[in-house]
Design a protein around this motif. Sequence first.
Motif, short mmCIF file in Angstrom:
data_model
loop_
_atom_site.label_atom_id
_atom_site.label_comp_id
_atom_site.label_asym_id
_atom_site.label_seq_id
_atom_site.Cartn_x
_atom_site.Cartn_y
_atom_site.Cartn_z
N THR A 68 0.58 -1.52 0.59
CA THR A 68 0.00 0.01 -0.04
C THR A 68 0.74 1.31 0.13
N LEU A 69 1.85 0.99 0.72
CA LEU A 69 2.84 2.77 1.00
C LEU A 69 3.52 2.43 -1.15
N ALA A 70 3.65 1.41 -1.61
CA ALA A 70 3.64 1.53 -3.24
C ALA A 70 3.10 2.21 -3.55
N ALA A 71 2.42 1.70 -3.84
CA ALA A 71 0.86 2.42 -4.02
C ALA A 71 0.90 3.67 -4.05
N VAL A 72 0.87 4.69 -2.62
CA VAL A 72 0.75 5.32 -2.24
C VAL A 72 1.49 5.98 -2.99
N TYR A 73 3.32 5.84 -3.22
CA TYR A 73 4.52 6.64 -4.07
C TYR A 73 4.00 6.42 -5.11
N SER A 74 3.31 5.51 -5.55
CA SER A 74 2.89 5.38 -7.16
C SER A 74 2.53 6.89 -7.61
N VAL A 75 1.38 7.05 -6.78
CA VAL A 75 0.66 8.43 -7.14
C VAL A 75 1.00 9.80 -6.74
N ALA A 76 1.72 9.61 -5.91
CA ALA A 76 2.20 10.58 -5.45
C ALA A 76 2.53 12.30 -6.82
N PRO A 77 3.39 11.57 -7.70
CA PRO A 77 3.68 12.48 -8.49
C PRO A 77 2.06 13.25 -9.06
N SER A 78 1.48 12.61 -9.89
CA SER A 78 0.06 12.46 -10.71
C SER A 78 -0.81 13.35 -9.41
N TRP A 79 0.13 13.87 -8.17
CA TRP A 79 -1.59 14.83 -6.87
C TRP A 79 -0.11 16.07 -7.40
N ASN A 80 0.89 16.16 -7.87
CA ASN A 80 1.72 17.32 -7.71
C ASN A 80 2.89 17.29 -6.35
N ILE A 81 3.46 16.43 -6.09
CA ILE A 81 3.79 15.83 -4.79
C ILE A 81 5.25 15.66 -4.79
N GLN A 82 5.90 16.21 -5.03
CA GLN A 82 7.63 15.78 -6.26
C GLN A 82 8.50 16.19 -5.42
N ASP A 83 8.36 15.82 -3.95
CA ASP A 83 9.36 16.15 -2.60
C ASP A 83 10.80 15.07 -2.67
N ARG A 84 10.64 13.94 -4.02
CA ARG A 84 11.23 12.63 -3.41
C ARG A 84 11.31 11.71 -4.52
N GLU A 85 11.86 10.68 -4.34
CA GLU A 85 11.75 9.76 -5.61
C GLU A 85 10.77 8.72 -5.48
N TYR A 86 9.89 9.59 -6.08
CA TYR A 86 8.81 8.05 -5.63
C TYR A 86 8.10 7.19 -6.36
N VAL A 87 8.64 7.82 -8.16
CA VAL A 87 8.73 5.63 -8.46
C VAL A 87 10.23 5.24 -8.37
N ARG A 88 10.60 5.50 -8.25
CA ARG A 88 12.15 4.83 -7.30
C ARG A 88 11.29 4.09 -5.96
N LEU A 89 10.98 4.72 -4.84
CA LEU A 89 10.61 4.44 -3.96
C LEU A 89 9.26 3.15 -3.83
N SER A 90 8.71 3.72 -4.62
CA SER A 90 7.23 3.15 -5.17
C SER A 90 7.97 1.45 -5.80
N ASN A 91 8.60 1.28 -6.67
CA ASN A 91 8.95 0.42 -6.67
C ASN A 91 10.13 -0.91 -6.09
N GLU A 92 10.81 -0.12 -5.36
CA GLU A 92 10.92 -0.64 -4.60
C GLU A 92 10.73 -1.18 -3.36
N ALA A 93 9.23 -0.20 -2.87
CA ALA A 93 8.01 -0.85 -1.80
C ALA A 93 7.79 -2.24 -2.85
N ALA A 94 7.32 -2.23 -3.42
CA ALA A 94 6.80 -2.72 -4.40
C ALA A 94 7.28 -4.15 -4.51
N GLU A 95 8.22 -3.82 -4.62
CA GLU A 95 9.42 -5.11 -4.30
C GLU A 95 9.50 -6.24 -3.47
N ARG A 96 9.58 -4.93 -2.25
CA ARG A 96 9.78 -5.41 -0.47
C ARG A 96 8.84 -6.29 -0.22
#
Length: 346
Positions: A68-96
């Motif tokens: 679920t954390l991976a999912a939130v990271y994944s949508v963050a950029p499309s909701w104008n949240i840009q302060d971290r590398e969310y795609v990388r964080l999302s993939n890492e959380a999903a793989e975890r």
Amino acid sequence: VQALQTELGLLQDAGEITVEADTGNLDAYELYLQGRQLFIARDQLPRSMELLEQAVGLDPAFARAWETLAAVYSVAPSWNIQDREYVRLSNEAAERALALNDRLSMAWAVLGSNAANEAQDFINGIDYLDKSLVNDPRNTTALLWRSIFYSTLGFLDQAIADGRACLELDPQYQNCRRHLAIHHLARGDKDIAMNLYLQGVRAGFKGSSANFTYQLAQDGNDMAAALALWDMREDITYPAELILDAMAEPGADQRDRRERFLRWAQTKDRPLRSWTNELLVVQGFDLLEPFDFGNPWIWLPQSAAFRATPQFNAMLSENGWLEYWQQRGFPPQCRPVGEDDFECTH
């Protein structure tokens, strides 16, 4: 539940009632539930991340919190949240999450969404979403994301089917309702689309309003269109009147409005791609860049003029559409031309 069955004498025929928590830490589970609800509502996403990060901090083996954390990271950029590398964080959380439990659903959905959005790999993107829904046919977010990508690729009937399935499972999932409205608008079902859109507005949902301002303006509802624009952009300097005037005259020469809009946009610390809807109505087609695949604006009425330009074919060829169509089939409104080109009805 035990008290209802024994002390109060209720639920005698219910049998054993269990909840699959995936964690023995009650505090982590409570944080997960709170964070997940904010994600589903697309409300306070930074707070949702914070709660889920706390949950996996309390129990690093909590697979569903990771997905679920991976999912939130994944949508963050499309909701104008840009302060971290969310795609990388999302993939890492999903793989975890999948390393802990490869039978999960949301983790595969996240990998699918990221593949299509970031790598323009619609083939693996759709395949991962299919796998997600095999693992859990009731995963409404996977249905939502697959509907968006089907719509993006021009398969509007499939997009509508997934959107309806999402709402049947969860009638309060307002983002499903909003995107189902977009799919209907792209297919030409204007009345259905605007009714769904207004249902979400009445429920207080914010998101994707830009896709409906053009239709509101075309229907003569300038006040609603203006309010939608202001609510979406939340900037007191936003040139709403300029954009509304351009919407009211879609066939006019927009060069003056285009220049005025660009002068305003250059004062903002945002990339031009964040103004896609505005660039469409002021005919700034040459300024459109590889765009957000989570927003299937390409088939909407306000994009008709763009679909008649050479940039349309070039952009779709460069960004994964043509490859998907060549391998999986073309949508009804498009057909192949030779080996490496296509044409679509506009």
